[in-house]
Write an enzyme that holds these catalytic residues in place. Structure first.
Site, PDB file in Angstrom:
ATOM      1  N   HIS A 156       0.794  -1.232   0.000  1.00  0.00           N
ATOM      2  CA  HIS A 156       0.000   0.000   0.000  1.00  0.00           C
ATOM      3  C   HIS A 156       0.833   1.293   0.000  1.00  0.00           C
ATOM      4  CE1 HIS A 156      -3.482  -2.498   1.213  1.00  0.00           C
ATOM      5  NE2 HIS A 156      -2.690  -3.037   2.116  1.00  0.00           N
TER       6      HIS A 156
HETATM    7  C1  BDR Z   1      -3.086   0.668   5.313  1.00  0.00           C
HETATM    8  O1  BDR Z   1      -3.282   0.150   6.627  1.00  0.00           O
HETATM    9  C2  BDR Z   1      -2.069  -0.258   7.175  1.00  0.00           C
HETATM   10  O2  BDR Z   1      -2.191  -1.538   7.705  1.00  0.00           O
HETATM   11  C3  BDR Z   1      -1.029  -0.167   6.087  1.00  0.00           C
HETATM   12  O3  BDR Z   1       0.202   0.280   6.638  1.00  0.00           O
HETATM   13  C4  BDR Z   1      -1.600   0.832   5.119  1.00  0.00           C
HETATM   14  O4  BDR Z   1      -1.236   2.161   5.463  1.00  0.00           O
HETATM   15  C5  BDR Z   1      -3.756  -0.252   4.327  1.00  0.00           C
HETATM   16  O5  BDR Z   1      -5.117  -0.345   4.578  1.00  0.00           O
END
Ligand code: BDR
Ligand code: CA
Length: 310
Positions: free
Chosen positions: A243
């Protein structure tokens, strides 16, 4: 030579946050003026420590790291140890940091930087819940017109949610903060699940990173080995979504991404759909656009950029 672009990374590391920080620190086009930690994937005491560990891994003890909000504005903190492990950075065996946090509160640092730097020169890169950014906007509303842009990882429209059926983790954890940010009038670029679910850490891509054969390459591969386990089980894919590095990659190579300008509103009332990002993708509401919402990514180009930089 053009001056590097000034950015503040607001983060809750998190393996994917860590890779985003490493990508930024490896990129001469960017000047990381500070890293601000927020509670999210794991509690603040761990996210701030993890930010220090990553700077040390990158050999960048010069980076200033600040501690920020310990909990969301209105709701109890929800964490994600099931994804990131107990420490938030499970995977590689990184040493305890010897670098220390700055004395200044992260929110004060964000405000001070924006008021001191020339207007339109500092980009905010939130990779976690938006608590610190909302607090800064409340503390000094004048910063809104001085921020160049906010490029954030959060939300989902076509893919909806990952922590509930309708909400993505970062927005779900502090929906009230997200509401403040999306109403702020600051230019926003949103990297939702619609993009990040296409940026998969396939075996071949992770092995490509391991083959760099440096401490950073090896640690990154180990972070990803751990990080993808949960999502591979959940989604049944080869690899998990990477992400947060999408935010930094957008600053380096915006052409890797495509999307459109839309109105985005945040659900803060319904417990069932709390933290949903209501994206007016088809322009049916007449509400003015407040964000560039990305939908697609050139995933091979993204991993090529990441691997080259690391
Ligand atoms: C987001 O949530 C976190 O777990 C990850 O770091 C990312 O920023 C994804 O949904
Ligand atoms: Ca994150």
């Amino acid at each position: 030579m053009t001056q590097p672009a000034k950015i503040i990374i607001d983060t809750d590391p998190g393996q994917d946050d860590a890779v985003a920080i490493l990508l930024a620190l490896a990129s001469p086009e960017l000047e990381v003026v500070g890293i601000t930690a927020v509670a999210g994937n794991v509690p603040l005491a761990l996210t701030e420590k993890n930010a220090l560990k990553i700077c040390e891994l990158a050999g960048r003890r010069d980076i200033k790291v600040f501690s920020g909000a310990i909990r969301p504005l209105m709701r109890a903190l929800v964490t994600a140890e099931e994804v990131h492990g107990k420490t938030g950075l499970n995977g590689p065996d990184l040493p305890e940091p010897t670098m220390t946090l700055q004395d200044e509160y992260a929110v004060d640092f964000i405000v001070r930087t924006l008021m001191n730097e020339a207007p339109g020169t500092v980009t905010l890169c939130p990779l976690g819940p938006l608590t610190n950014i909302a607090l800064a906007l409340i503390r000094e509303p004048k910063i809104a017109e001085r921020i160049k842009q906010i490029v954030l990882m959060g939300g989902g429209y076509f893919e909806q949610g990952n922590v509930t059926p309708s909400a993505e983790f970062n927005i779900y954890v502090d929906p009230h903060a997200a509401d403040i940010v999306f109403r702020s009038g600051v230019p926003i670029v949103m990297m939702p699940l619609d993009v990040t679910h296409k940026a998969l850490t396939t075996r071949a891509r992770v092995e490509g990173i391991r083959a760099i054969n440096t401490p950073v390459g090896k640690a990154t591969a180990e972070l990803l080995d751990f990080f993808e386990r949960y999502d591979e089980r959940k989604y049944g894919t080869d690899g998990g979504p990477l992400h947060d590095p999408c935010v930094i990659a957008y600053l380096l190579k915006p052409g890797l991404f495509s999307g459109r300008d839309c109105n985005v509103a945040i659900e803060t009332a319904s417990e069932l759909t709390m933290g949903a990002t209501v994206v007016d993708w088809w322009g049916v509401t007449g509400r003015p656009a407040n964000a560039k919402v990305m939908r697609d990514i050139d995933a091979d180009g993204f991993f090529a950029l990441l691997t080259e930089r690391l």
